[in-house]
Write a protein that holds these residues in place. Structure first.
Motif, PDB file in Angstrom:
ATOM      1  N   LYS A 206       0.878  -1.164   0.000  1.00 31.41           N
ATOM      2  CA  LYS A 206       0.000   0.000   0.000  1.00 31.41           C
ATOM      3  C   LYS A 206       0.919   1.220   0.000  1.00 31.41           C
ATOM      4  O   LYS A 206       1.720   1.390   0.910  1.00 31.41           O
TER       5      LYS A 206
ATOM      6  N   GLU B 278      -1.214  -1.139  -4.331  1.00 30.05           N
ATOM      7  CA  GLU B 278      -2.370  -0.225  -4.255  1.00 30.05           C
ATOM      8  C   GLU B 278      -1.813   1.174  -4.022  1.00 30.05           C
ATOM      9  O   GLU B 278      -0.985   1.371  -3.127  1.00 30.05           O
TER      10      GLU B 278
ATOM     11  N   HIS C 164      -2.574   5.064  -2.930  1.00 32.62           N
ATOM     12  CA  HIS C 164      -3.547   5.836  -2.156  1.00 32.62           C
ATOM     13  C   HIS C 164      -3.089   7.292  -2.079  1.00 32.62           C
ATOM     14  O   HIS C 164      -2.049   7.592  -1.489  1.00 32.62           O
ATOM     15  N   ASN C 165      -3.883   8.171  -2.683  1.00 30.98           N
ATOM     16  CA  ASN C 165      -3.596   9.600  -2.694  1.00 30.98           C
ATOM     17  C   ASN C 165      -4.209  10.225  -1.442  1.00 30.98           C
ATOM     18  O   ASN C 165      -5.436  10.245  -1.280  1.00 30.98           O
TER      19      ASN C 165
ATOM     20  N   GLU D  88      -7.053  12.874  -1.391  1.00 35.70           N
ATOM     21  CA  GLU D  88      -8.434  12.475  -1.678  1.00 35.70           C
ATOM     22  C   GLU D  88      -9.037  11.744  -0.474  1.00 35.70           C
ATOM     23  O   GLU D  88      -8.320  11.146   0.319  1.00 35.70           O
ATOM     24  N   VAL D  89     -10.357  11.788  -0.369  1.00 33.02           N
ATOM     25  CA  VAL D  89     -11.060  11.208   0.778  1.00 33.02           C
ATOM     26  C   VAL D  89     -10.769   9.710   0.931  1.00 33.02           C
ATOM     27  O   VAL D  89     -10.474   9.237   2.033  1.00 33.02           O
ATOM     28  N   ASP D  90     -10.825   8.961  -0.175  1.00 34.48           N
ATOM     29  CA  ASP D  90     -10.575   7.518  -0.084  1.00 34.48           C
ATOM     30  C   ASP D  90      -9.162   7.228   0.412  1.00 34.48           C
ATOM     31  O   ASP D  90      -8.950   6.319   1.214  1.00 34.48           O
ATOM     32  N   GLY D  91      -8.199   7.986  -0.072  1.00 35.54           N
ATOM     33  CA  GLY D  91      -6.817   7.816   0.367  1.00 35.54           C
ATOM     34  C   GLY D  91      -6.644   8.157   1.834  1.00 35.54           C
ATOM     35  O   GLY D  91      -5.942   7.460   2.569  1.00 35.54           O
TER      36      GLY D  91
ATOM     37  N   THR E 128      -8.943   7.973   4.128  1.00 34.40           N
ATOM     38  CA  THR E 128      -9.615   6.933   4.908  1.00 34.40           C
ATOM     39  C   THR E 128      -8.697   5.730   5.086  1.00 34.40           C
ATOM     40  O   THR E 128      -8.522   5.225   6.199  1.00 34.40           O
ATOM     41  N   GLU E 129      -8.106   5.274   4.000  1.00 34.94           N
ATOM     42  CA  GLU E 129      -7.187   4.136   4.064  1.00 34.94           C
ATOM     43  C   GLU E 129      -5.960   4.504   4.908  1.00 34.94           C
ATOM     44  O   GLU E 129      -5.481   3.707   5.709  1.00 34.94           O
TER      45      GLU E 129
ATOM     46  N   TYR F 173      -6.644   4.315   8.618  1.00 33.04           N
ATOM     47  CA  TYR F 173      -6.681   2.930   9.093  1.00 33.04           C
ATOM     48  C   TYR F 173      -5.271   2.425   9.429  1.00 33.04           C
ATOM     49  O   TYR F 173      -5.071   1.718  10.415  1.00 33.04           O
TER      50      TYR F 173
END
Length: 84
Positions: free
Chosen positions: A5, A31, A33-34, A37-40, A42-43, A46
């Motif tokens: 990741k 994977e 993850h930016n 951005e919201v998705d990045g 969030t990940e 975690y």
């Protein structure tokens, strides 16, 4: 199977070099993850990512096995962590 990741931000000075290293791995194992951005984000939350670049090797259950936080990983070390 282990996966990578990779967390990055647009304005991160070390991210292009780290992305270049990660891009040399089989892409089905990576994977991206930016954190801009919201998705990045969030990940990243975690995995408790607080800086970039961050490269994390996870096992099949998503548990962190090895990480490089705020630094550019060596390709050989990444391959070793992935058992390639």
């Amino acid at each position: 199977m282990y996966m990578v990741k990779f967390f990055f931000k647009k304005d991160c000075p070390k991210c292009p070099a780290a992305k270049e290293v990660v891009s040399q791995l089989p892409q089905e194992l990576v994977e991206y993850h930016n954190l801009d951005e919201v998705d990045g984000l969030t990940e990243g939350a975690y995995y408790m990512v607080v800086g970039t670049p961050t490269t994390i090797v996870v096992d099949g259950q998503g548990r962190e096995v090895k990480s490089w936080r705020g630094e550019v990983p060596k390709l050989a070390a990444l391959k070793e962590a992935l058992s390639l």
